[in-house]
Design an enzyme around this catalytic site. Structure first.
Site, PDB file in Angstrom:
ATOM      1  N   ASP A 216      24.668 -13.138 -11.642  1.00  0.00           N
ATOM      2  CA  ASP A 216      23.660 -13.699 -10.764  1.00  0.00           C
ATOM      3  C   ASP A 216      24.205 -13.225  -9.234  1.00  0.00           C
ATOM      4  O   ASP A 216      23.320 -14.079  -8.195  1.00  0.00           O
ATOM      5  CB  ASP A 216      23.250 -15.008 -10.792  1.00  0.00           C
ATOM      6  CG  ASP A 216      22.086 -15.076 -12.033  1.00  0.00           C
ATOM      7  OD1 ASP A 216      21.402 -14.064 -12.103  1.00  0.00           O
ATOM      8  OD2 ASP A 216      21.898 -16.273 -12.345  1.00  0.00           O
ATOM      9  N   LYS A 219      21.760 -12.804  -6.228  1.00  0.00           N
ATOM     10  CA  LYS A 219      21.104 -13.887  -5.568  1.00  0.00           C
ATOM     11  C   LYS A 219      21.368 -14.127  -4.223  1.00  0.00           C
ATOM     12  O   LYS A 219      20.657 -14.545  -3.353  1.00  0.00           O
ATOM     13  CB  LYS A 219      21.260 -15.232  -6.449  1.00  0.00           C
ATOM     14  CG  LYS A 219      20.314 -14.957  -7.648  1.00  0.00           C
ATOM     15  CD  LYS A 219      20.315 -16.600  -8.575  1.00  0.00           C
ATOM     16  CE  LYS A 219      19.503 -16.312  -9.524  1.00  0.00           C
ATOM     17  NZ  LYS A 219      19.500 -17.330 -10.446  1.00  0.00           N
ATOM     18  N   HIS A 244      17.254  -9.659  -7.995  1.00  0.00           N
ATOM     19  CA  HIS A 244      18.665  -9.869  -7.706  1.00  0.00           C
ATOM     20  C   HIS A 244      19.565  -9.178  -8.785  1.00  0.00           C
ATOM     21  O   HIS A 244      20.564  -8.901  -8.468  1.00  0.00           O
ATOM     22  CB  HIS A 244      18.878 -11.342  -8.056  1.00  0.00           C
ATOM     23  CG  HIS A 244      18.754 -11.995  -9.552  1.00  0.00           C
ATOM     24  ND1 HIS A 244      17.514 -12.198 -10.178  1.00  0.00           N
ATOM     25  CD2 HIS A 244      19.639 -12.217 -10.455  1.00  0.00           C
ATOM     26  CE1 HIS A 244      18.005 -12.339 -11.436  1.00  0.00           C
ATOM     27  NE2 HIS A 244      19.040 -12.419 -11.377  1.00  0.00           N
ATOM     28  N   HIS A 275      21.137  -8.231 -17.503  1.00  0.00           N
ATOM     29  CA  HIS A 275      21.331  -9.545 -18.112  1.00  0.00           C
ATOM     30  C   HIS A 275      20.033 -10.251 -18.366  1.00  0.00           C
ATOM     31  O   HIS A 275      19.690 -11.246 -19.118  1.00  0.00           O
ATOM     32  CB  HIS A 275      22.146 -10.544 -17.466  1.00  0.00           C
ATOM     33  CG  HIS A 275      22.032 -11.052 -16.046  1.00  0.00           C
ATOM     34  ND1 HIS A 275      21.983 -10.382 -14.777  1.00  0.00           N
ATOM     35  CD2 HIS A 275      21.238 -12.507 -15.894  1.00  0.00           C
ATOM     36  CE1 HIS A 275      21.575 -11.038 -13.640  1.00  0.00           C
ATOM     37  NE2 HIS A 275      21.044 -12.308 -14.303  1.00  0.00           N
ATOM     38  N   HIS A 276      18.797  -9.630 -17.688  1.00  0.00           N
ATOM     39  CA  HIS A 276      17.458 -10.187 -17.793  1.00  0.00           C
ATOM     40  C   HIS A 276      16.863  -9.013 -18.692  1.00  0.00           C
ATOM     41  O   HIS A 276      15.455  -9.254 -18.908  1.00  0.00           O
ATOM     42  CB  HIS A 276      16.786 -10.470 -16.573  1.00  0.00           C
ATOM     43  CG  HIS A 276      17.415 -11.486 -15.963  1.00  0.00           C
ATOM     44  ND1 HIS A 276      17.130 -13.021 -16.436  1.00  0.00           N
ATOM     45  CD2 HIS A 276      18.044 -11.952 -14.854  1.00  0.00           C
ATOM     46  CE1 HIS A 276      17.496 -13.922 -15.712  1.00  0.00           C
ATOM     47  NE2 HIS A 276      18.096 -13.434 -14.733  1.00  0.00           N
TER      48      HIS A 276
HETATM   49 FE   LIG Z   1      19.858 -13.669 -13.258  1.00  0.00          FE
HETATM   50 FE   LIG Z   2      22.576 -17.501 -14.605  1.00  0.00          FE
END
Ligand SMILES: [Fe+2]
Ligand SMILES: [Fe+2]
Length: 365
Positions: A216, A219, A244, A275-276
């Site tokens: 992340d 972010k 992000h 990762h998403h």
């Molecule tokens: Fe994420």
């Molecule tokens: Fe996370």
């Protein structure tokens, strides 16, 4: 070189010859041992570990050349220097001794000075080689220590970078510590599976432990009004939040591109980008499907969702119970999660709970 440091074993069936060796060598401060045949010589070799052996070719029982061959085939003995000695003049036998590993040959009867001078040359070579080996070993130890130190610094820098980015997000106390433990645990279990054995090894596991914390990192590019919003995001806000993955992935991609030696970051880049993504192709940012999604990202996806639903959030007062967590995770098998990896997760879910307990922290609301 000090002669007194050198151990010499003399092997000859003639007691007179052995006495001559003893007399000559002691006079020159060598430590001397004697043996009358190959069997006795073997016992002495194991007892005293000589630096050099003076070996008669014409021994009773096992011949000197055969005994030489035996020594040179033994890993723990092959470095012992052997000078062959004989009264014979057959050049083929002499050459055979050299082929079998002798460093020198002396014809009986020999002159005391010649014997001593030849021994001196070989002993000097032995000690020179031993010193060099020791230097190389010490150097290798230092190189290993330094490279471990550099690796530790590299890992700590990556983690602090991820921690810095995490510090903007008040909900994620110890999230990174747990994510990397989950990712490592799941990878270790997958390594045992035939399907993943060729993809996952010790290097992969070490890398995913260090790189998963970067998932992340993007972010940092998301504004406070969205990142810190206590309520559910609107559709437009969520679209911004999705960025992000691209912000983090692009930053790591550029670092990989600019630094030839930063290849270890390529897994971090994949994790940040993907990762998403979802197994069913309905994730973001690229709607990758199934095994198009890099395996490291598929592993981190399970770890990330598990952690997200394991703790209460500003918009969720009570944390989910274990059975609710199981139900939610299970419902996403084949949707978000790779079903094969999920099967392995289910097998070790208890260990996930242990990590959750070990690294749980008070959330900073
Ligand atoms: Fe994420
Ligand atoms: Fe996370």
């Amino acid at each position: 070189m000090e002669n007194s440091k050198a151990n010499i074993l003399c092997v000859d069936d003639s007691p007179t010859q052995l006495l001559i060796y003893r007399k000559y060598l002691r006079k020159h401060n060598y430590s001397v041992d004697i043996a009358k045949d190959s069997t006795e010589a073997m016992k002495k070799i194991l007892q005293t570990k000589p630096d050099l052996i003076i070996l008669d070719i014409e021994l009773p029982g096992i011949k000197g050349t055969n005994f030489l061959q035996f020594i040179k085939h033994k890993e723990e003995l092959k470095d012992i220097c052997v000078i062959m000695v004989s009264g014979i003049t057959d050049i083929e036998i002499i050459l055979d001794s050299f082929r079998k590993g002798a460093v020198d040959y002396l014809k009986k009867p020999f002159d005391e000075d010649e014997l001593i001078l030849r021994i001196r040359v070989h002993i000097e070579n032995i000690f020179f080689r031993k010193n060099k080996e020791e230097e190389v070993n010490n150097l290798n130890i230092k190189i290993t220590e330094k490279s471990n130190e550099i690796n530790d610094i590299k890992d700590a820098t990556i983690f602090s970078l991820a921690k810095l980015a995490e510090s903007r997000d008040p909900e994620t106390g110890n999230h990174l510590e747990r994510i990397r433990e989950y990712a490592k645990l799941l990878s270790e279990e997958l390594e045992k599976e035939e399907k993943y054995g060729y993809l996952i090894n010790k290097g992969f596991i070490k890398n995913i432990y260090n790189m998963s914390v970067l998932h992340d990192i993007g972010k940092v590019g998301i504004g406070d009004s969205i990142l810190l919003k206590p309520d559910k995001l609107t559709k437009d806000e969520f679209e911004i939040m999705k960025n992000h993955t691209l912000i983090g992935g692009d930053a790591l991609k550029e670092t990989c591109y600019l630094n030839r030696n930063a290849n270890f970051l390529s897994m971090g880049r994949d994790i940040a980008f993907y990762h998403h993504e979802r197994w069913n192709g309905k994730g973001y940012p690229f709607s990758l499907k199934g095994e198009e999604i890099p395996i490291a990202a598929r592993i981190v996806a399970i770890a990330d969702v598990y952690d997200a639903i394991s703790f209460k959030r500003v918009y969720r007062e009570k944390p989910f119970s274990d059975s609710q967590i199981y139900e939610i995770m299970n419902s996403e098998c084949g949707n978000i999660f790779d079903p094969n990896i999920f099967k392995v997760f289910i097998r070790i879910e208890n260990k996930f709970k242990e990590i959750k307990e070990t690294f749980k922290s008070s959330y900073k609301f």
